[in-house]
Design a protein around this motif. Structure first.
Motif, PDB file in Angstrom:
ATOM      1  N   LYS A   1      19.559  54.145 -23.475  1.00  0.00           N
ATOM      2  CA  LYS A   1      19.032  52.999 -22.714  1.00  0.00           C
ATOM      3  C   LYS A   1      17.726  53.335 -22.010  1.00  0.00           C
ATOM      4  CE  LYS A   1      23.405  50.903 -21.429  1.00  0.00           C
ATOM      5  NZ  LYS A   1      24.396  51.111 -20.382  1.00  0.00           N
ATOM      6  N   LEU A   2      17.630  54.548 -21.507  1.00  0.00           N
ATOM      7  CA  LEU A   2      16.469  54.905 -20.683  1.00  0.00           C
ATOM      8  C   LEU A   2      15.272  55.390 -21.495  1.00  0.00           C
ATOM      9  CD1 LEU A   2      18.287  56.825 -17.796  1.00  0.00           C
ATOM     10  CD2 LEU A   2      17.336  54.517 -17.721  1.00  0.00           C
ATOM     11  N   HIS A   3      15.523  55.739 -22.775  1.00  0.00           N
ATOM     12  CA  HIS A   3      14.438  56.304 -23.592  1.00  0.00           C
ATOM     13  C   HIS A   3      14.294  55.571 -24.916  1.00  0.00           C
ATOM     14  CE1 HIS A   3      16.033  59.618 -21.019  1.00  0.00           C
ATOM     15  NE2 HIS A   3      14.748  59.811 -20.789  1.00  0.00           N
ATOM     16  N   PRO A   4      13.694  54.368 -24.878  1.00  0.00           N
ATOM     17  CA  PRO A   4      13.512  53.633 -26.130  1.00  0.00           C
ATOM     18  C   PRO A   4      12.682  54.473 -27.105  1.00  0.00           C
ATOM     19  CG  PRO A   4      12.758  52.336 -24.225  1.00  0.00           C
ATOM     20  CD  PRO A   4      13.081  53.682 -23.712  1.00  0.00           C
ATOM     21  N   HIS A   5      13.011  54.418 -28.355  1.00  0.00           N
ATOM     22  CA  HIS A   5      12.294  55.139 -29.420  1.00  0.00           C
ATOM     23  C   HIS A   5      12.444  56.652 -29.341  1.00  0.00           C
ATOM     24  CE1 HIS A   5      10.566  51.184 -29.497  1.00  0.00           C
ATOM     25  NE2 HIS A   5       9.842  51.411 -28.400  1.00  0.00           N
ATOM     26  N   MET A   6      13.296  57.148 -28.471  1.00  0.00           N
ATOM     27  CA  MET A   6      13.493  58.607 -28.444  1.00  0.00           C
ATOM     28  C   MET A   6      14.925  58.907 -28.899  1.00  0.00           C
ATOM     29  SD  MET A   6      11.365  59.668 -25.047  1.00  0.00           S
ATOM     30  CE  MET A   6      11.669  61.427 -25.052  1.00  0.00           C
ATOM     31  N   ASP A   7      15.156  60.184 -29.181  1.00  0.00           N
ATOM     32  CA  ASP A   7      16.430  60.550 -29.786  1.00  0.00           C
ATOM     33  C   ASP A   7      17.012  61.762 -29.054  1.00  0.00           C
ATOM     34  OD1 ASP A   7      18.504  61.204 -31.448  1.00  0.00           O
ATOM     35  OD2 ASP A   7      17.243  61.865 -33.117  1.00  0.00           O
ATOM     36  N   PHE A   8      18.197  61.568 -28.504  1.00  0.00           N
ATOM     37  CA  PHE A   8      18.879  62.638 -27.765  1.00  0.00           C
ATOM     38  C   PHE A   8      19.005  63.904 -28.619  1.00  0.00           C
ATOM     39  CE2 PHE A   8      22.777  64.767 -26.245  1.00  0.00           C
ATOM     40  CZ  PHE A   8      22.479  64.905 -24.907  1.00  0.00           C
ATOM     41  N   GLU A   9      19.320  63.702 -29.905  1.00  0.00           N
ATOM     42  CA  GLU A   9      19.505  64.854 -30.793  1.00  0.00           C
ATOM     43  C   GLU A   9      18.215  65.660 -30.931  1.00  0.00           C
ATOM     44  OE1 GLU A   9      22.453  65.835 -31.814  1.00  0.00           O
ATOM     45  OE2 GLU A   9      23.305  64.064 -30.836  1.00  0.00           O
ATOM     46  N   ASN A  10      17.077  64.963 -30.928  1.00  0.00           N
ATOM     47  CA  ASN A  10      15.812  65.700 -31.036  1.00  0.00           C
ATOM     48  C   ASN A  10      15.538  66.520 -29.779  1.00  0.00           C
ATOM     49  OD1 ASN A  10      13.462  66.388 -32.617  1.00  0.00           O
ATOM     50  ND2 ASN A  10      12.284  65.267 -31.070  1.00  0.00           N
ATOM     51  N   ARG A  11      15.962  65.977 -28.635  1.00  0.00           N
ATOM     52  CA  ARG A  11      15.780  66.716 -27.385  1.00  0.00           C
ATOM     53  C   ARG A  11      16.618  68.017 -27.434  1.00  0.00           C
ATOM     54  NH1 ARG A  11      12.169  64.858 -23.926  1.00  0.00           N
ATOM     55  NH2 ARG A  11      12.318  65.580 -21.795  1.00  0.00           N
ATOM     56  N   LEU A  12      17.838  67.896 -27.947  1.00  0.00           N
ATOM     57  CA  LEU A  12      18.684  69.087 -28.095  1.00  0.00           C
ATOM     58  C   LEU A  12      18.042  70.076 -29.072  1.00  0.00           C
ATOM     59  CD1 LEU A  12      22.314  67.625 -28.407  1.00  0.00           C
ATOM     60  CD2 LEU A  12      21.247  68.660 -26.393  1.00  0.00           C
ATOM     61  N   ARG A  13      17.467  69.530 -30.136  1.00  0.00           N
ATOM     62  CA  ARG A  13      16.790  70.371 -31.128  1.00  0.00           C
ATOM     63  C   ARG A  13      15.655  71.168 -30.452  1.00  0.00           C
ATOM     64  NH1 ARG A  13      11.586  70.762 -32.514  1.00  0.00           N
ATOM     65  NH2 ARG A  13      11.381  68.504 -32.423  1.00  0.00           N
TER      66      ARG A  13
ATOM     67  N   LEU B   1      15.424  72.106 -27.311  1.00  0.00           N
ATOM     68  CA  LEU B   1      15.994  73.169 -26.470  1.00  0.00           C
ATOM     69  C   LEU B   1      16.466  74.343 -27.329  1.00  0.00           C
ATOM     70  CD1 LEU B   1      17.920  70.936 -23.908  1.00  0.00           C
ATOM     71  CD2 LEU B   1      16.104  72.576 -23.347  1.00  0.00           C
ATOM     72  N   LYS B   2      17.067  74.024 -28.457  1.00  0.00           N
ATOM     73  CA  LYS B   2      17.582  75.063 -29.344  1.00  0.00           C
ATOM     74  C   LYS B   2      16.428  75.869 -29.966  1.00  0.00           C
ATOM     75  CE  LYS B   2      20.586  75.197 -33.362  1.00  0.00           C
ATOM     76  NZ  LYS B   2      19.825  74.586 -34.471  1.00  0.00           N
ATOM     77  N   ASP B   3      15.409  75.164 -30.446  1.00  0.00           N
ATOM     78  CA  ASP B   3      14.237  75.841 -31.019  1.00  0.00           C
ATOM     79  C   ASP B   3      13.603  76.792 -29.997  1.00  0.00           C
ATOM     80  OD1 ASP B   3      14.534  74.480 -33.383  1.00  0.00           O
ATOM     81  OD2 ASP B   3      12.772  73.187 -33.140  1.00  0.00           O
ATOM     82  N   LEU B   4      13.442  76.292 -28.777  1.00  0.00           N
ATOM     83  CA  LEU B   4      12.771  77.087 -27.735  1.00  0.00           C
ATOM     84  C   LEU B   4      13.563  78.354 -27.421  1.00  0.00           C
ATOM     85  CD1 LEU B   4      11.758  74.036 -25.536  1.00  0.00           C
ATOM     86  CD2 LEU B   4      10.135  75.589 -26.654  1.00  0.00           C
ATOM     87  N   LYS B   5      14.876  78.210 -27.289  1.00  0.00           N
ATOM     88  CA  LYS B   5      15.732  79.389 -27.041  1.00  0.00           C
ATOM     89  C   LYS B   5      15.592  80.378 -28.186  1.00  0.00           C
ATOM     90  CE  LYS B   5      18.511  79.850 -23.425  1.00  0.00           C
ATOM     91  NZ  LYS B   5      18.710  81.058 -22.649  1.00  0.00           N
ATOM     92  N   GLY B   6      15.679  79.853 -29.412  1.00  0.00           N
ATOM     93  CA  GLY B   6      15.608  80.709 -30.608  1.00  0.00           C
ATOM     94  C   GLY B   6      14.288  81.453 -30.711  1.00  0.00           C
ATOM     95  N   LEU B   7      13.226  80.840 -30.214  1.00  0.00           N
ATOM     96  CA  LEU B   7      11.902  81.472 -30.291  1.00  0.00           C
ATOM     97  C   LEU B   7      11.685  82.497 -29.176  1.00  0.00           C
ATOM     98  CD1 LEU B   7       9.836  78.284 -31.229  1.00  0.00           C
ATOM     99  CD2 LEU B   7       9.913  80.398 -32.580  1.00  0.00           C
ATOM    100  N   GLY B   8      12.622  82.587 -28.264  1.00  0.00           N
ATOM    101  CA  GLY B   8      12.521  83.606 -27.217  1.00  0.00           C
ATOM    102  C   GLY B   8      11.836  83.156 -25.939  1.00  0.00           C
TER     103      GLY B   8
END
Ligand code: 5AD
Ligand code: FES
Length: 328
Positions: free
Chosen positions: A155-167, A169-176
């Motif tokens: 509701k608060l983020h039209p055109h955005m995707d919760f799953e991409n936000r998680l992606r 965070l995961k990418d950033l952790k993986g990159l160190g």
């Protein structure tokens, strides 16, 4: 360690607040000590392609005057901040497509040559961008999940995707990277139960930094008529994060000070160990209006540095002289 039910009951019941804040303060002292880390924040562009319903910089706001600080000037501001003693520079902006991978890498390399730690807070990007920024020298990345309630997120983020936000965070952790995230407290439609989920989520992903900010309604957004967050509730979420995650870095956020004139100091005494003074040139400050009532709008970077140093020392804490990475 609290269960979800215990977190909910602590958030709902105000009778144990004092105990909660002093426990968070005790754990802060034990795990990260009395040093406060200062991060110099440069708000280098308020141009944003997104439409977050709570944010004053969202693209449908036609009232705000947009600005973009050119790369060479961003580097100059970082130099000045480094000269003032900042050991970490934080680069924050809206999601401004002008700042391509190449332009960002140039800025990152130049700022890293100053011998500082560098944090980015520029939103959702591709894995390739995150990798290039890391290779260029960036140390940390801030990207709040904002809320883990998926329906509310939608509701608060039209055109955005919760799953991409998680992606992200995961990418950033993986990159160190050292990864910072966090949430807003007091959003319209946000339940206490979902705040407990937010805290458990931070624990689960083992975030290195958590920023908790109270929601403050902005007049040029669809949420303009919603009530502002309760200051104490935001402070309680922050204190619980300290108790649950122990050794991480937690900023006393600027939005806390907007709701309470002593908000950052109260936060530092309830679990926080970081402050992010604004080092953006005064001419741009009032235009980076994520929420109304931002502090220090007319203050020069030098003034904020001295002001906050004095406040920190007045409560018996010290200013750190190291980079302030997460204590392992
Ligand atoms: N009130 C408080 N904080 C806000 N943010 C965005 N809009 C608001 C608001 N109206 C926060 C978001 C974002 C951070 C940079 O600012 O959590 O991640
Ligand atoms: Fe800016 Fe106090 S921090 S004047």
């Amino acid at each position: 360690m609290y269960t979800k039910a215990e977190i909910i009951s602590l958030l709902e019941d105000d009778k144990q607040n004092d105990e909660l804040f002093s426990l968070a303060d005790k754990i802060r002292k034990e795990y990260v000590g009395d040093e406060v880390h200062l991060r110099g924040l440069i708000e280098f562009s308020n141009i944003c392609k997104n439409q977050c319903m709570y944010c004053g910089l969202q693209c449908t706001n036609k009232v705000v005057e947009r600005y973009r600080i050119e790369p060479e000037q961003v580097i100059e501001i970082a130099k000045t901040a480094s000269g003032m003693g900042y050991k970490t520079i934080v680069l924050q902006s809206g999601e401004d497509v002008y700042f391509t991978q190449d332009i960002m890498c140039h800025i990152i390399k130049e700022i890293k040559s100053l011998g500082v730690a560098l944090t980015l807070s520029i939103g959702e990007r591709s894995f390739e961008d995150y990798k290039a920024f890391k290779d260029a020298g960036a140390d940390r990345y801030l990207i709040r999940i904002e809320t883990t309630d998926k329906n509310l997120y939608k509701k608060l983020h039209p055109h955005m995707d919760f799953e991409n936000r998680l992606r992200c965070l995961k990418d950033l952790k993986g990159l160190g990277y050292e990864v910072g995230t966090g949430c807003l407290v007091g959003l319209p439609g946000q339940s206490i139960s979902s705040l407990a989920d937010d805290i458990l989520f931070f624990k689960e992903i083992d975030a290195d930094m958590i920023g908790i900010g109270p929601f403050i309604p902005h007049p040029q957004t669809p949420l303009k008529n919603s009530a502002a967050s309760d200051f104490t509730l935001a402070l309680k979420v922050m204190a619980l994060v300290r108790i649950m995650l122990k050794n991480i870095n937690i900023p006393a956020t600027t939005a806390m000070e907007t709701l309470n004139s002593n908000g950052r100091i109260i936060a530092l005494q309830s679990g926080a160990n970081v402050v992010m003074p604004n080092v953006t040139s005064t001419q741009y400050r009032d235009k980076y209006e994520i929420y109304p009532g931002k502090i220090c709008l007319n203050d020069a970077p030098e003034k904020c540095r001295i002001c906050i140093e004095n406040k920190i020392k007045s409560i018996g804490r010290t200013i750190s002289t190291d980079f302030g990475f997460r204590k392992k």
